[in-house]
Design a protein around this motif. Structure first.
Motif, PDB file in Angstrom:
ATOM      1  N   LEU A  15     -33.070 -10.281 -19.294  1.00 33.37           N
ATOM      2  CA  LEU A  15     -33.642 -11.254 -20.227  1.00 33.37           C
ATOM      3  C   LEU A  15     -34.695 -10.609 -21.127  1.00 33.37           C
ATOM      4  O   LEU A  15     -34.870 -11.009 -22.274  1.00 33.37           O
ATOM      5  CB  LEU A  15     -34.242 -12.440 -19.469  1.00 33.37           C
ATOM      6  CG  LEU A  15     -33.236 -13.306 -18.698  1.00 33.37           C
ATOM      7  CD1 LEU A  15     -33.963 -14.377 -17.891  1.00 33.37           C
ATOM      8  CD2 LEU A  15     -32.208 -13.921 -19.631  1.00 33.37           C
ATOM      9  N   GLY A  16     -35.379  -9.586 -20.590  1.00 30.97           N
ATOM     10  CA  GLY A  16     -36.381  -8.865 -21.360  1.00 30.97           C
ATOM     11  C   GLY A  16     -35.817  -7.757 -22.226  1.00 30.97           C
ATOM     12  O   GLY A  16     -36.561  -7.061 -22.920  1.00 30.97           O
ATOM     13  N   GLY A  17     -34.502  -7.549 -22.180  1.00 35.94           N
ATOM     14  CA  GLY A  17     -33.871  -6.548 -23.029  1.00 35.94           C
ATOM     15  C   GLY A  17     -33.835  -5.144 -22.448  1.00 35.94           C
ATOM     16  O   GLY A  17     -33.368  -4.214 -23.109  1.00 35.94           O
ATOM     17  N   GLN A  18     -34.310  -4.948 -21.209  1.00 32.89           N
ATOM     18  CA  GLN A  18     -34.295  -3.609 -20.628  1.00 32.89           C
ATOM     19  C   GLN A  18     -32.934  -3.238 -20.032  1.00 32.89           C
ATOM     20  O   GLN A  18     -32.625  -2.059 -19.883  1.00 32.89           O
ATOM     21  CB  GLN A  18     -35.359  -3.470 -19.525  1.00 32.89           C
ATOM     22  CG  GLN A  18     -36.778  -3.549 -20.012  1.00 32.89           C
ATOM     23  CD  GLN A  18     -37.322  -4.969 -19.912  1.00 32.89           C
ATOM     24  OE1 GLN A  18     -36.695  -5.864 -19.376  1.00 32.89           O
ATOM     25  NE2 GLN A  18     -38.501  -5.174 -20.474  1.00 32.89           N
ATOM     26  N   LEU A  19     -32.133  -4.227 -19.646  1.00 28.37           N
ATOM     27  CA  LEU A  19     -30.817  -3.984 -19.069  1.00 28.37           C
ATOM     28  C   LEU A  19     -29.789  -4.876 -19.755  1.00 28.37           C
ATOM     29  O   LEU A  19     -30.119  -5.982 -20.191  1.00 28.37           O
ATOM     30  CB  LEU A  19     -30.789  -4.336 -17.570  1.00 28.37           C
ATOM     31  CG  LEU A  19     -31.640  -3.537 -16.602  1.00 28.37           C
ATOM     32  CD1 LEU A  19     -31.527  -4.133 -15.195  1.00 28.37           C
ATOM     33  CD2 LEU A  19     -31.210  -2.078 -16.582  1.00 28.37           C
ATOM     34  N   THR A  20     -28.555  -4.408 -19.798  1.00 32.89           N
ATOM     35  CA  THR A  20     -27.483  -5.295 -20.244  1.00 32.89           C
ATOM     36  C   THR A  20     -27.139  -6.213 -19.074  1.00 32.89           C
ATOM     37  O   THR A  20     -27.518  -5.946 -17.922  1.00 32.89           O
ATOM     38  CB  THR A  20     -26.219  -4.496 -20.635  1.00 32.89           C
ATOM     39  OG1 THR A  20     -25.704  -3.867 -19.455  1.00 32.89           O
ATOM     40  CG2 THR A  20     -26.511  -3.475 -21.722  1.00 32.89           C
ATOM     41  N   ASN A  50     -31.491 -19.338  -7.868  1.00 32.99           N
ATOM     42  CA  ASN A  50     -30.482 -20.222  -7.279  1.00 32.99           C
ATOM     43  C   ASN A  50     -29.604 -20.943  -8.295  1.00 32.99           C
ATOM     44  O   ASN A  50     -29.126 -22.047  -8.054  1.00 32.99           O
ATOM     45  CB  ASN A  50     -31.106 -21.166  -6.261  1.00 32.99           C
ATOM     46  CG  ASN A  50     -31.404 -20.423  -4.975  1.00 32.99           C
ATOM     47  OD1 ASN A  50     -30.507 -19.805  -4.399  1.00 32.99           O
ATOM     48  ND2 ASN A  50     -32.647 -20.425  -4.550  1.00 32.99           N
ATOM     49  N   VAL A  51     -29.386 -20.286  -9.434  1.00 38.01           N
ATOM     50  CA  VAL A  51     -28.455 -20.768 -10.454  1.00 38.01           C
ATOM     51  C   VAL A  51     -27.541 -19.600 -10.817  1.00 38.01           C
ATOM     52  O   VAL A  51     -28.013 -18.458 -10.954  1.00 38.01           O
ATOM     53  CB  VAL A  51     -29.203 -21.270 -11.705  1.00 38.01           C
ATOM     54  CG1 VAL A  51     -28.237 -21.617 -12.826  1.00 38.01           C
ATOM     55  CG2 VAL A  51     -30.080 -22.463 -11.365  1.00 38.01           C
ATOM     56  N   ILE A  52     -26.261 -19.864 -11.002  1.00 37.99           N
ATOM     57  CA  ILE A  52     -25.337 -18.804 -11.413  1.00 37.99           C
ATOM     58  C   ILE A  52     -25.617 -18.471 -12.880  1.00 37.99           C
ATOM     59  O   ILE A  52     -25.612 -19.359 -13.728  1.00 37.99           O
ATOM     60  CB  ILE A  52     -23.876 -19.233 -11.227  1.00 37.99           C
ATOM     61  CG1 ILE A  52     -23.635 -19.502  -9.756  1.00 37.99           C
ATOM     62  CG2 ILE A  52     -22.937 -18.204 -11.827  1.00 37.99           C
ATOM     63  CD1 ILE A  52     -22.312 -19.148  -9.209  1.00 37.99           C
ATOM     64  N   VAL A  53     -25.884 -17.198 -13.154  1.00 39.49           N
ATOM     65  CA  VAL A  53     -26.216 -16.769 -14.512  1.00 39.49           C
ATOM     66  C   VAL A  53     -25.132 -15.914 -15.155  1.00 39.49           C
ATOM     67  O   VAL A  53     -25.122 -15.746 -16.376  1.00 39.49           O
ATOM     68  CB  VAL A  53     -27.568 -16.025 -14.554  1.00 39.49           C
ATOM     69  CG1 VAL A  53     -28.717 -16.967 -14.207  1.00 39.49           C
ATOM     70  CG2 VAL A  53     -27.573 -14.813 -13.632  1.00 39.49           C
ATOM     71  N   ALA A  54     -24.219 -15.377 -14.365  1.00 35.89           N
ATOM     72  CA  ALA A  54     -23.133 -14.568 -14.900  1.00 35.89           C
ATOM     73  C   ALA A  54     -22.019 -14.505 -13.865  1.00 35.89           C
ATOM     74  O   ALA A  54     -22.284 -14.576 -12.661  1.00 35.89           O
ATOM     75  CB  ALA A  54     -23.615 -13.152 -15.232  1.00 35.89           C
ATOM     76  N   VAL A  55     -20.782 -14.379 -14.344  1.00 31.53           N
ATOM     77  CA  VAL A  55     -19.629 -14.273 -13.452  1.00 31.53           C
ATOM     78  C   VAL A  55     -18.681 -13.218 -14.023  1.00 31.53           C
ATOM     79  O   VAL A  55     -18.373 -13.235 -15.215  1.00 31.53           O
ATOM     80  CB  VAL A  55     -18.881 -15.625 -13.323  1.00 31.53           C
ATOM     81  CG1 VAL A  55     -17.745 -15.510 -12.321  1.00 31.53           C
ATOM     82  CG2 VAL A  55     -19.823 -16.744 -12.936  1.00 31.53           C
ATOM     83  N   TYR A  56     -18.228 -12.321 -13.157  1.00 30.59           N
ATOM     84  CA  TYR A  56     -17.338 -11.235 -13.563  1.00 30.59           C
ATOM     85  C   TYR A  56     -16.078 -11.239 -12.710  1.00 30.59           C
ATOM     86  O   TYR A  56     -16.143 -11.488 -11.505  1.00 30.59           O
ATOM     87  CB  TYR A  56     -18.037  -9.875 -13.393  1.00 30.59           C
ATOM     88  CG  TYR A  56     -19.107  -9.654 -14.421  1.00 30.59           C
ATOM     89  CD1 TYR A  56     -18.832  -8.944 -15.584  1.00 30.59           C
ATOM     90  CD2 TYR A  56     -20.378 -10.170 -14.250  1.00 30.59           C
ATOM     91  CE1 TYR A  56     -19.810  -8.752 -16.547  1.00 30.59           C
ATOM     92  CE2 TYR A  56     -21.357  -9.995 -15.213  1.00 30.59           C
ATOM     93  CZ  TYR A  56     -21.067  -9.283 -16.360  1.00 30.59           C
ATOM     94  OH  TYR A  56     -22.023  -9.103 -17.319  1.00 30.59           O
ATOM     95  N   ASP A  57     -14.949 -10.943 -13.346  1.00 24.32           N
ATOM     96  CA  ASP A  57     -13.717 -10.650 -12.619  1.00 24.32           C
ATOM     97  C   ASP A  57     -13.832  -9.189 -12.214  1.00 24.32           C
ATOM     98  O   ASP A  57     -14.047  -8.312 -13.061  1.00 24.32           O
ATOM     99  CB  ASP A  57     -12.488 -10.858 -13.499  1.00 24.32           C
ATOM    100  CG  ASP A  57     -12.265 -12.325 -13.848  1.00 24.32           C
ATOM    101  OD1 ASP A  57     -12.531 -13.192 -12.997  1.00 24.32           O
ATOM    102  OD2 ASP A  57     -11.816 -12.597 -14.977  1.00 24.32           O
ATOM    103  N   ILE A  58     -13.713  -8.931 -10.935  1.00 23.65           N
ATOM    104  CA  ILE A  58     -13.864  -7.573 -10.418  1.00 23.65           C
ATOM    105  C   ILE A  58     -12.575  -6.782 -10.616  1.00 23.65           C
ATOM    106  O   ILE A  58     -11.483  -7.272 -10.351  1.00 23.65           O
ATOM    107  CB  ILE A  58     -14.235  -7.600  -8.920  1.00 23.65           C
ATOM    108  CG1 ILE A  58     -15.593  -8.302  -8.725  1.00 23.65           C
ATOM    109  CG2 ILE A  58     -14.272  -6.188  -8.347  1.00 23.65           C
ATOM    110  CD1 ILE A  58     -15.946  -8.554  -7.275  1.00 23.65           C
ATOM    111  N   ASP A  59     -12.730  -5.550 -11.099  1.00 23.22           N
ATOM    112  CA  ASP A  59     -11.608  -4.619 -11.206  1.00 23.22           C
ATOM    113  C   ASP A  59     -11.662  -3.724  -9.970  1.00 23.22           C
ATOM    114  O   ASP A  59     -12.462  -2.785  -9.918  1.00 23.22           O
ATOM    115  CB  ASP A  59     -11.732  -3.781 -12.480  1.00 23.22           C
ATOM    116  CG  ASP A  59     -10.620  -2.758 -12.631  1.00 23.22           C
ATOM    117  OD1 ASP A  59      -9.830  -2.562 -11.673  1.00 23.22           O
ATOM    118  OD2 ASP A  59     -10.543  -2.139 -13.706  1.00 23.22           O
TER     119      ASP A  59
END
Length: 170
Positions: A15-20, A50-59
């Protein structure tokens, strides 16, 4: 199957821009055994406060083990599971007096969502799930019948991430 990771330190850096978002979520996670990755490694959900902030399909072919139990995931933002973003943590709550490990495993049935078949009755539309009976009347109100040995918890649907929910003061 779903793996949930607790991004309590890395999501604020995103959120602070240090990481994608990818760096925050896919990072290195332990302890995850190969057997757990094979069984649950379809979807990766990131949980912050305790809130989902991102979801990825795992390769699974590109996911690597850094050491015996530390996994560096590879994946892409999930379109199938994107509806989970902004929803409450479907696993055990993290935080004070909550779950301590940074990884949880869930069956996708827990987060699959969707409506069950409702049957029309004189009182309204009625559905039964696991012994609980929900009737939604024509005016949009609901009646829930709870089995004698069970409990019912009612929670408001949270607003989008970053906006106050009905539970939080404004």
């Amino acid at each position: 199957m779903v793996i949930l990771v607790h991004v309590k330190k890395t999501w604020p850096q995103h959120l602070g821009g240090q990481l994608t978002a990818e760096e925050s979520v896919l990072g290195d996670w332990a302890p995850i055994a190969r057997a757990a990755l094979e069984e649950y490694g379809d979807v990766l959900g990131a949980v912050h406060e305790n809130v989902i902030v991102a979801v990825y399909d795992i390769d699974p072919d590109a996911t690597t083990f850094v050491d015996k139990n530390t996994v560096r995931f590879a994946g892409v933002p999930s379109t199938r599971w994107a509806h989970l973003i902004g929803q409450p943590n479907p696993g055990r709550a993290w935080g004070r007096r909550g779950y301590a490990r940074n990884v949880q495993y869930l069956d996708t049935a827990v987060v699959a969502g969707g409506d069950v078949t409702a049957h029309p009755t004189p009182e309204g539309r009625r559905a039964v799930v696991g012994g609980f009976t929900l009737t939604v009347t024509d005016d949009g109100n609901a009646v829930v019948l709870v089995p004698a040995d069970r409990t019912l918890t009612v929670k408001p649907v949270p607003g989008p991430v970053g906006e106050p929910s009905a539970e939080s003061p404004s």
